[in-house]
Each structure stands twice: as C-alpha cells, then as structure tokens.
Design an enzyme around this catalytic site. Structure first.
Site, mmCIF file in Angstrom:
data_model
loop_
_atom_site.group_PDB
_atom_site.id
_atom_site.type_symbol
_atom_site.label_atom_id
_atom_site.label_comp_id
_atom_site.label_asym_id
_atom_site.label_seq_id
_atom_site.Cartn_x
_atom_site.Cartn_y
_atom_site.Cartn_z
ATOM 1 C CG HIS A 12 -0.354 -0.139 2.537
ATOM 2 N ND1 HIS A 12 -0.861 -0.928 3.548
ATOM 3 C CD2 HIS A 12 0.754 0.459 3.059
ATOM 4 C CE1 HIS A 12 -0.104 -0.802 4.628
ATOM 5 N NE2 HIS A 12 0.886 0.041 4.349
ATOM 6 C CG HIS A 59 0.755 3.936 7.963
ATOM 7 N ND1 HIS A 59 -0.340 3.494 7.267
ATOM 8 C CD2 HIS A 59 1.771 3.112 7.605
ATOM 9 C CE1 HIS A 59 -0.009 2.442 6.518
ATOM 10 N NE2 HIS A 59 1.264 2.190 6.706
ATOM 11 C CG HIS A 193 8.424 -1.435 3.295
ATOM 12 N ND1 HIS A 193 7.560 -2.494 3.467
ATOM 13 C CD2 HIS A 193 7.782 -0.353 3.808
ATOM 14 C CE1 HIS A 193 6.437 -2.064 4.049
ATOM 15 N NE2 HIS A 193 6.555 -0.777 4.276
ATOM 16 C CD GLU A 240 3.171 -1.738 6.260
ATOM 17 O OE1 GLU A 240 3.015 -0.604 6.714
ATOM 18 O OE2 GLU A 240 3.256 -1.949 5.023
HETATM 19 C C1 DHB Z 1 5.899 3.836 2.689
HETATM 20 C C2 DHB Z 1 4.931 3.846 3.683
HETATM 21 C C3 DHB Z 1 4.212 2.700 3.958
HETATM 22 O O1 DHB Z 1 3.213 2.692 4.871
HETATM 23 C C4 DHB Z 1 4.470 1.541 3.309
HETATM 24 O O2 DHB Z 1 3.767 0.454 3.662
HETATM 25 C C5 DHB Z 1 5.435 1.502 2.301
HETATM 26 C C6 DHB Z 1 6.149 2.667 2.008
HETATM 27 C C7 DHB Z 1 6.657 5.075 2.373
HETATM 28 O O3 DHB Z 1 6.505 6.080 3.083
HETATM 29 O O4 DHB Z 1 7.392 5.069 1.375
HETATM 30 FE FE FE Z 2 2.512 0.861 5.431
#
Ligand code: DHB
Ligand code: FE
Length: 280
Positions: A12, A59, A193, A240
C-alpha cells in the site's frame, strides 16, 4: 448468503497513490508498475466484489499512539480519507456497510477475537492506495469497504499465527452473513521495506518470493515466522506482511493463484501483488 470470491494481497505504498493523484502513470519510472497491475484492474472489473474487507494498518493517522488497538473494525456508513500531513487525498469518500460490519464484529468477538469497534474513523494510505490500485480513479468507489485495522507499527504486534487465525474467524463471519453479496478480502502492506535507519531501502527478493510461494502452498509455515525474523528478513516495515495472513486465513486451504506481480523499486520498497481464489 455472502460469498467470498477472492483474496488479494497488495502493498500500500503511498507513492502509488501520489502517482495516480498527480497523473504520473505514464512516466518512465511508473510505467512498468502500472502495466504490472493492469491484470488486477481487469480482474476487479470482471469480479466486481460488492464489498471489499480491507486489512490494513493505520500509520498514526486515525489513531495516535495514545490509543493502540491490536485489531479494529470500522462500522461507520462512510470513512473520510485521512489528512496525513499534506492534506487528505482527493479520492472519493469510502462507503462502508454498517450491517455487514456489525455482523462481522459480533461474529469475531463471540468467536473470541476482541475487536475494537470504530463508529467513526478516517482511513489513510494503507486503505485508499489499495483501492487506487484495484480501481484507478473513479468518481465513486465501485464497492463498499469494511476497514479492518491491525497494529503492526507499535510493539507488541499480534503474532503471524494470530493473524492467520483471525482470517479463519473472518471467513466464518462472512459465510454466516445472510445477504447475497460477493466479498473480497484484501491483505495489504509489505513487501520487504525499511523506511529509516542504517538499513533503509532494504529489499529481500528471496524472502518476498518465498513468502508469495508459501502464501499459496503452505501458509502455516509463514505463521511460524517470528516477529524478529520478519523484521530481520523483510525490514522494520516488512512486518506489515503479517496482515496478508489474515486474508489467507479467510481462504480455503487449497487456492489457485490467479495473478502475481512483483516489482522493485516502488519508492524504496518492494511491491508485491497476488490474487487468490479458492479451488473449486
Ligand atoms: C511507505 C509507507 C508505507 O506505509 C508503506 O507500507 C510503504 C512505504 C513510504 O513512506 O514510502
Ligand atoms: Fe505501510
């Protein structure tokens, strides 16, 4: 009766929403990504779920760290896009389905999953970006949405197994709803990530691919992965991915993978998408 027609897993990443909102789809950076999600949009047009249950994490938008709900469900008739610090996304309001949401809340709670019930909440990129991925930029979203929110950002998060078990309970809730509607469950977040610190930009393609494979064939194995291992292998925000296990838990043991797309980079993350249907 309500019928579960599919489970979808998708990252997302907020940059995807920004790319849609600012018409960047044809830029060289974004072209391969938007080409890769095209089959998912085609699938959504054909499958036309009446309701999407979207598993995502807030978030620190609707909930601050003052209140940390492990699992929460939105039962409101509609949800405004959240202001995440740069104004709310200019996307349609998200329409809920209060009757179905209350049924799910009741079913889950009596099934011993103690949900927090949200009569009012805004929804951030965790929920609206998956809608943009599936439906692009319509005047109104073509489905009703039930937000199911999971704390994955503040320790202690629920275990991967608990998420998978919640998915199984969610399926019982769907199957027992006495209305002829079609339902899709979307598990969002991931893939690998890490947004900050020395390991920022971490991509672990091997882990992600293994996760996608096992999600189809042996999700129980993914429930045995500890938080520490998720963090180590897929990055601090890669955790996540446990939300995809709620979606998977809602599906039958045997599923067919209708579509898979994996693409790096999207922002500084790995993007993954899968569409699963119960085997006949
Ligand atoms: C980012 C934020 C998110 O919540 C995520 O799941 C992936 C990337 C971001 O800020 O790049
Ligand atoms: Fe996220």
């Amino acid at each position: 009766m309500a019928k579960l027609i599919a489970g979808v897993g998708t990252a997302h990443v907020p940059a995807i929403g920004a790319a849609v909102d600012h018409g960047k789809q044809n830029e060289a950076y974004w072209q391969p990504f938007f080409k890769g999600i095209e089959p998912a949009r085609e699938w959504a047009k054909k499958a036309k779920p009446d309701v999407c249950i979207i598993i995502y994490n807030d978030h620190a938008s609707a909930f601050s760290l003052e209140t940390i709900a492990t699992f929460a469900i939105g039962v409101a008739p509609e949800f405004e896009p959240a202001d995440e610090g740069y104004g709310p996304r200019q996307v349609p309001k998200v329409k809920g389905n209060s009757e179905f949401a209350w049924h799910i809340a009741e079913s889950l709670i009596l099934d011993e999953f103690d949900m927090t019930i949200c009569n009012e909440m805004s929804v951030d990129h965790g929920l609206t970006v998956p809608l943009s991925i599936m439906y692009d930029q319509p005047e109104t979203w073509p489905c009703e949405v039930i937000p199911l929110c999971v704390n994955v950002i503040q320790y202690p998060q629920p275990t991967a197994k608990r998420c998978h078990d919640l998915g199984k309970a969610l399926r019982r809730a769907i199957d027992s709803f006495d209305r002829d509607i079609s339902v899709a469950v979307l598990g969002t977040g991931g893939m690998s990530h890490q947004l900050q610190g020395e390991r920022a930009g971490l991509i672990n393609k091997e882990f992600d691919t293994d996760f996608l494979d096992k999600l189809v064939s042996s999700p129980e194995e993914l429930t045995k992965i500890s938080h520490t291992e998720y963090l180590r292998e897929s990055g601090s925000e890669g955790i996540e991915l446990i939300m995809w296990l709620i979606m998977r838990g809602a599906m039958n043991e045997a599923v067919d993978e209708k579509y898979r797309f994996y693409h790096v980079p999207v922002s500084n993350t790995a993007y993954g998408l899968t569409i699963l249907e119960d085997q006949e």
